[in-house]
Design a protein around this motif. Structure first.
Motif, mmCIF file in Angstrom:
data_model
loop_
_atom_site.group_PDB
_atom_site.id
_atom_site.type_symbol
_atom_site.label_atom_id
_atom_site.label_comp_id
_atom_site.label_asym_id
_atom_site.label_seq_id
_atom_site.Cartn_x
_atom_site.Cartn_y
_atom_site.Cartn_z
ATOM 1 N N ARG A 137 0.834 -1.209 0.000
ATOM 2 C CA ARG A 137 0.000 0.000 0.000
ATOM 3 C C ARG A 137 0.864 1.253 0.000
ATOM 4 N N THR A 138 1.920 1.261 0.815
ATOM 5 C CA THR A 138 2.817 2.415 0.870
ATOM 6 C C THR A 138 3.476 2.644 -0.481
ATOM 7 N N ALA A 139 3.966 1.559 -1.090
ATOM 8 C CA ALA A 139 4.611 1.670 -2.402
ATOM 9 C C ALA A 139 3.622 2.176 -3.451
ATOM 10 N N TYR A 140 2.415 1.665 -3.423
ATOM 11 C CA TYR A 140 1.382 2.107 -4.368
ATOM 12 C C TYR A 140 1.074 3.590 -4.173
ATOM 13 N N ASP A 141 0.880 4.000 -2.913
ATOM 14 C CA ASP A 141 0.557 5.399 -2.630
ATOM 15 C C ASP A 141 1.666 6.332 -3.101
ATOM 16 N N GLU A 142 2.928 5.910 -2.922
ATOM 17 C CA GLU A 142 4.059 6.723 -3.385
ATOM 18 C C GLU A 142 4.072 6.820 -4.909
ATOM 19 N N ARG A 143 3.830 5.692 -5.597
ATOM 20 C CA ARG A 143 3.770 5.712 -7.067
ATOM 21 C C ARG A 143 2.619 6.587 -7.551
ATOM 22 N N ALA A 144 1.453 6.438 -6.931
ATOM 23 C CA ALA A 144 0.288 7.217 -7.335
ATOM 24 C C ALA A 144 0.516 8.704 -7.119
ATOM 25 N N ALA A 146 3.443 10.235 -7.142
ATOM 26 C CA ALA A 146 4.413 10.674 -8.144
ATOM 27 C C ALA A 146 3.740 10.843 -9.510
ATOM 28 N N GLU A 147 2.844 9.908 -9.850
ATOM 29 C CA GLU A 147 2.135 10.007 -11.128
ATOM 30 C C GLU A 147 1.202 11.208 -11.144
ATOM 31 N N ASP A 148 0.540 11.478 -10.031
ATOM 32 C CA ASP A 148 -0.335 12.652 -9.942
ATOM 33 C C ASP A 148 0.480 13.935 -10.107
#
Length: 153
Positions: A137-144, A146-148
């Protein structure tokens, strides 16, 4: 297709191939009809109130008021509906004692007990993997994030 349903992948002939990528059975086969019994049962037993009632009734009999006191946030009506549905499905036994005022107790049936074991397995799996899930979840939130920030869809 209705929201919350799954569409089964098809092969090039437009028919469902139950073996492609799914092992022995097509996991979508039970969700192809609106009146599917498997879907209805899964919806019932996976409901948060049903899970809590089944967990509380493991190896003990409880009165309605005890259940209501133990389940934070459940209304009297929702507990009544949940217990009736579980009783109808053969998972909970309701016993009315002929006293004044009437005393009503609930307990798991043998079938309900087998479901409790299945639920306990899911809880155990969750406990064993919660660290991995938190990291994902942490990795996903960081990727999301960065993409935003980059303006990506």
């Amino acid at each position: 297709m209705e929201e919350g349903t799954l569409k089964s992948p098809s092969n090039s002939k437009g028919t469902v191939d139950a073996t492609v990528g799914y092992g022995d059975a097509d996991p979508f086969q039970w969700d192809t009809r609106e009146d599917c019994q498997v879907r209805q049962i899964l919806d019932r037993v996976a409901d948060k109130w049903s899970l809590l009632v089944i967990a509380l009734l493991d190896r003990r009999r409880l009165r309605f008021t005890e259940l209501r006191r133990e389940i934070d946030g459940i209304s009297q009506r929702m507990l009544t509906v949940t217990l009736r549905q579980l009783e109808r499905d053969g998972l909970v036994l309701r016993t009315v004692h002929p006293v004044v005022p009437p005393r009503v107790e609930y307990e798991l049936t043998p079938l309900g007990g087998t479901l409790h074991h299945t639920i306990q397995s899911l809880v155990t799996w969750t406990e064993e993997h919660q660290g991995e899930i938190a990291a994902a979840r942490t990795a996903y939130d960081e990727r999301a994030a960065a993409e935003d920030a980059a303006g990506l869809p």
